[in-house]
Design a protein around this motif. Structure first.
Motif, PDB file in Angstrom:
ATOM      1  N   ALA A   9      -9.092 -55.332  -9.993  1.00  0.00           N
ATOM      2  CA  ALA A   9     -10.501 -55.055  -9.689  1.00  0.00           C
ATOM      3  C   ALA A   9     -10.730 -53.578  -9.382  1.00  0.00           C
ATOM      4  CB  ALA A   9     -10.952 -55.917  -8.500  1.00  0.00           C
ATOM      5  N   GLY A  10      -9.689 -52.760  -9.478  1.00  0.00           N
ATOM      6  CA  GLY A  10      -9.864 -51.326  -9.252  1.00  0.00           C
ATOM      7  C   GLY A  10      -9.490 -50.866  -7.865  1.00  0.00           C
ATOM      8  N   GLY A  11      -8.772 -51.704  -7.107  1.00  0.00           N
ATOM      9  CA  GLY A  11      -8.334 -51.287  -5.788  1.00  0.00           C
ATOM     10  C   GLY A  11      -7.218 -50.268  -5.891  1.00  0.00           C
ATOM     11  N   ASP A  12      -7.124 -49.386  -4.894  1.00  0.00           N
ATOM     12  CA  ASP A  12      -6.034 -48.406  -4.907  1.00  0.00           C
ATOM     13  C   ASP A  12      -4.996 -48.789  -3.859  1.00  0.00           C
ATOM     14  OD1 ASP A  12      -8.224 -45.985  -3.306  1.00  0.00           O
ATOM     15  OD2 ASP A  12      -6.926 -47.471  -2.381  1.00  0.00           O
ATOM     16  N   ALA A  13      -4.039 -47.887  -3.622  1.00  0.00           N
ATOM     17  CA  ALA A  13      -2.938 -48.192  -2.704  1.00  0.00           C
ATOM     18  C   ALA A  13      -3.446 -48.559  -1.317  1.00  0.00           C
ATOM     19  CB  ALA A  13      -1.983 -47.001  -2.627  1.00  0.00           C
ATOM     20  N   ALA A  14      -4.517 -47.919  -0.900  1.00  0.00           N
ATOM     21  CA  ALA A  14      -5.038 -48.157   0.446  1.00  0.00           C
ATOM     22  C   ALA A  14      -5.825 -49.457   0.543  1.00  0.00           C
ATOM     23  CB  ALA A  14      -5.936 -46.991   0.871  1.00  0.00           C
ATOM     24  N   THR A  15      -6.257 -50.013  -0.579  1.00  0.00           N
ATOM     25  CA  THR A  15      -7.124 -51.187  -0.546  1.00  0.00           C
ATOM     26  C   THR A  15      -6.391 -52.398  -0.006  1.00  0.00           C
ATOM     27  OG1 THR A  15      -8.226 -50.301  -2.502  1.00  0.00           O
ATOM     28  CG2 THR A  15      -8.741 -52.565  -1.898  1.00  0.00           C
ATOM     29  N   TYR A  16      -5.145 -52.611  -0.440  1.00  0.00           N
ATOM     30  CA  TYR A  16      -4.393 -53.762   0.028  1.00  0.00           C
ATOM     31  C   TYR A  16      -4.182 -53.699   1.535  1.00  0.00           C
ATOM     32  CZ  TYR A  16      -0.829 -57.335   0.537  1.00  0.00           C
ATOM     33  OH  TYR A  16      -0.129 -58.440   0.931  1.00  0.00           O
ATOM     34  N   VAL A  17      -3.868 -52.517   2.044  1.00  0.00           N
ATOM     35  CA  VAL A  17      -3.644 -52.356   3.481  1.00  0.00           C
ATOM     36  C   VAL A  17      -4.902 -52.753   4.250  1.00  0.00           C
ATOM     37  CG1 VAL A  17      -3.105 -50.707   5.307  1.00  0.00           C
ATOM     38  CG2 VAL A  17      -1.995 -50.511   3.099  1.00  0.00           C
ATOM     39  N   GLU A  18      -6.043 -52.203   3.831  1.00  0.00           N
ATOM     40  CA  GLU A  18      -7.269 -52.502   4.560  1.00  0.00           C
ATOM     41  C   GLU A  18      -7.652 -53.975   4.397  1.00  0.00           C
ATOM     42  OE1 GLU A  18     -10.312 -49.578   4.154  1.00  0.00           O
ATOM     43  OE2 GLU A  18     -11.724 -50.728   5.366  1.00  0.00           O
ATOM     44  N   ALA A  19      -7.427 -54.515   3.203  1.00  0.00           N
ATOM     45  CA  ALA A  19      -7.760 -55.925   2.960  1.00  0.00           C
ATOM     46  C   ALA A  19      -6.951 -56.842   3.883  1.00  0.00           C
ATOM     47  CB  ALA A  19      -7.503 -56.283   1.495  1.00  0.00           C
ATOM     48  N   THR A  20      -5.667 -56.555   4.065  1.00  0.00           N
ATOM     49  CA  THR A  20      -4.856 -57.419   4.929  1.00  0.00           C
ATOM     50  C   THR A  20      -5.237 -57.264   6.399  1.00  0.00           C
ATOM     51  OG1 THR A  20      -3.079 -55.784   4.971  1.00  0.00           O
ATOM     52  CG2 THR A  20      -2.868 -57.563   3.394  1.00  0.00           C
ATOM     53  N   VAL A  21      -5.631 -56.053   6.794  1.00  0.00           N
ATOM     54  CA  VAL A  21      -6.083 -55.860   8.181  1.00  0.00           C
ATOM     55  C   VAL A  21      -7.346 -56.682   8.440  1.00  0.00           C
ATOM     56  CG1 VAL A  21      -7.074 -54.162   9.771  1.00  0.00           C
ATOM     57  CG2 VAL A  21      -5.012 -53.601   8.504  1.00  0.00           C
ATOM     58  N   VAL A  22      -8.307 -56.594   7.512  1.00  0.00           N
ATOM     59  CA  VAL A  22      -9.572 -57.315   7.644  1.00  0.00           C
ATOM     60  C   VAL A  22      -9.347 -58.831   7.591  1.00  0.00           C
ATOM     61  CG1 VAL A  22     -11.692 -57.835   6.372  1.00  0.00           C
ATOM     62  CG2 VAL A  22     -11.064 -55.474   6.809  1.00  0.00           C
ATOM     63  N   GLU A  23      -8.510 -59.256   6.656  1.00  0.00           N
ATOM     64  CA  GLU A  23      -8.208 -60.681   6.500  1.00  0.00           C
ATOM     65  C   GLU A  23      -7.598 -61.237   7.790  1.00  0.00           C
ATOM     66  OE1 GLU A  23      -5.381 -63.267   3.505  1.00  0.00           O
ATOM     67  OE2 GLU A  23      -4.719 -61.247   4.026  1.00  0.00           O
ATOM     68  N   THR A  24      -6.645 -60.507   8.357  1.00  0.00           N
ATOM     69  CA  THR A  24      -5.941 -60.965   9.555  1.00  0.00           C
ATOM     70  C   THR A  24      -6.882 -61.027  10.754  1.00  0.00           C
ATOM     71  OG1 THR A  24      -3.927 -59.959   8.689  1.00  0.00           O
ATOM     72  CG2 THR A  24      -3.930 -60.541  11.012  1.00  0.00           C
ATOM     73  N   GLU A  25      -7.698 -60.009  10.911  1.00  0.00           N
ATOM     74  CA  GLU A  25      -8.644 -59.989  12.032  1.00  0.00           C
ATOM     75  C   GLU A  25      -9.622 -61.149  11.930  1.00  0.00           C
ATOM     76  OE1 GLU A  25      -8.610 -57.378  14.526  1.00  0.00           O
ATOM     77  OE2 GLU A  25      -9.897 -58.827  15.546  1.00  0.00           O
ATOM     78  N   THR A  26     -10.091 -61.421  10.712  1.00  0.00           N
ATOM     79  CA  THR A  26     -11.095 -62.463  10.519  1.00  0.00           C
ATOM     80  C   THR A  26     -10.511 -63.862  10.672  1.00  0.00           C
ATOM     81  OG1 THR A  26     -12.185 -60.969   8.962  1.00  0.00           O
ATOM     82  CG2 THR A  26     -12.947 -63.240   8.981  1.00  0.00           C
ATOM     83  N   LEU A  27      -9.308 -64.085  10.156  1.00  0.00           N
ATOM     84  CA  LEU A  27      -8.714 -65.422  10.219  1.00  0.00           C
ATOM     85  C   LEU A  27      -8.173 -65.747  11.616  1.00  0.00           C
ATOM     86  CD1 LEU A  27      -6.584 -65.580   6.926  1.00  0.00           C
ATOM     87  CD2 LEU A  27      -8.739 -66.775   7.371  1.00  0.00           C
ATOM     88  N   PHE A  28      -7.625 -64.731  12.297  1.00  0.00           N
ATOM     89  CA  PHE A  28      -6.831 -65.016  13.498  1.00  0.00           C
ATOM     90  C   PHE A  28      -7.299 -64.280  14.754  1.00  0.00           C
ATOM     91  CE2 PHE A  28      -3.941 -67.248  10.890  1.00  0.00           C
ATOM     92  CZ  PHE A  28      -3.668 -66.487   9.769  1.00  0.00           C
ATOM     93  N   ASP A  29      -8.365 -63.466  14.655  1.00  0.00           N
ATOM     94  CA  ASP A  29      -8.801 -62.640  15.787  1.00  0.00           C
ATOM     95  C   ASP A  29      -7.637 -61.826  16.343  1.00  0.00           C
ATOM     96  OD1 ASP A  29     -10.917 -65.287  16.996  1.00  0.00           O
ATOM     97  OD2 ASP A  29     -11.471 -63.507  15.841  1.00  0.00           O
ATOM     98  N   ALA A  30      -6.823 -61.305  15.440  1.00  0.00           N
ATOM     99  CA  ALA A  30      -5.661 -60.534  15.881  1.00  0.00           C
ATOM    100  C   ALA A  30      -5.345 -59.480  14.836  1.00  0.00           C
ATOM    101  CB  ALA A  30      -4.452 -61.459  16.063  1.00  0.00           C
TER     102      ALA A  30
END
Lengths: 101, 158
Positions: A9-30
């Motif tokens: 989808a055009g994400g760069d190296a930093a996109t995965y890092v930010e995506a996992t941070v956001v995903e983790t915060e949203t799923l687990f409040d952590a």
């Protein structure tokens, strides 16, 4: 599959890092670090997280992969990183609703 | 790839700094410019913001590492097709200087050798971190990655 979807989808190296941070915060409040610390897992190795946590990630990332693939044609050129991160946030909010915590 | 301008670097550094403040649960009220000036110097210089970007990037990648293998395929994958390629060496140096940098990279390589890879990932590894390692070795006059240890090992049906 999740990393492939982000790259496609055009994400760069930093996109995965930010995506996992956001995903983790949203799923687990952590944060990722907090999740590994409180569960006694080994940072960097998700197989050391409790099975229910691994399952939540897997289900969420599978869904997010499909949703990113479906939406990516509409992502603005130059704005793919932001669009992908917001998509992951939205998917994670949906997944959160049917998790038992 | 076009060189990132100082403005683009500032914007990316800011985003990472905000992400770090969130994940480190920092007390609000910090100023990006104060932090960057204190740590890296003159805010008018491009390389100040390049250093800031590289440092924050290495820090968040190191502190919030969900999957070690993703460092190699994505997070630290700064091969010739990456817009961050100019800062690849700098970021990886900073990452390795952090407490778990080396062990996370080792963990990532071990994980990659244990799981099945698609052809796409094989190309990423070949053009990414292994390319950087080889290039750095050549520049330093050191050994290159032996042919037997090149990605064919990873791309083979493992």
């Amino acid at each position: 599959m999740f990393t492939d979807a982000i790259q496609a989808a055009g994400g760069d190296a930093a996109t995965y890092v930010e995506a996992t941070v956001v995903e983790t915060e949203t799923l687990f409040d952590a944060t990722v670090a907090e999740l590994y610390n409180t569960t006694g897992g080994t940072m960097g190795d998700r197989s050391t997280l409790p099975p229910v946590v691994q399952g939540a990630y897997a289900a969420n990332e599978l869904r997010a992969s499909f949703e990113i693939a479906g939406a990516q044609d509409a992502y603005p050129k130059g704005g793919e990183h932001d669009a992908i991160v917001e998509q992951v946030r939205a998917t994670s909010q949906e997944t959160r609703k049917w998790l038992p915590w | 790839m076009k060189r990132l301008t100082i403005h683009q670097l500032k914007a990316k550094a800011k985003r990472l700094w905000e992400l770090l403040n969130k994940t480190e649960r920092s007390i609000p009220g910090r100023s990006l410019n104060d932090d960057v000036r204190a740590m890296f110097g003159d805010l008018r210089r491009r390389d100040t913001w390049a250093n800031a970007f590289a440092h924050f990037y290495a820090q968040i990648t190191h502190n919030q590492c969900l999957d070690a293998w993703a460092l190699i395929t994505d997070g630290l994958n700064f091969g010739p097709h990456s817009e961050y390629q100019e800062f690849g060496d700098l970021i990886i140096d900073k990452f390795l200087a952090m407490p778990n940098g080396l062990s996370l990279l080792k963990m990532g390589l071990e994980q990659l050798l244990d799981i099945r890879l698609t052809q796409t990932w094989n190309e990423d590894v070949k053009d990414g971190i292994l390319w950087l390692v080889e290039r750095t070795s050549r520049a330093g006059g050191g050994a290159t990655l032996p042919a037997a240890n090149r990605p064919q090992l990873i791309g083979a049906d493992c």
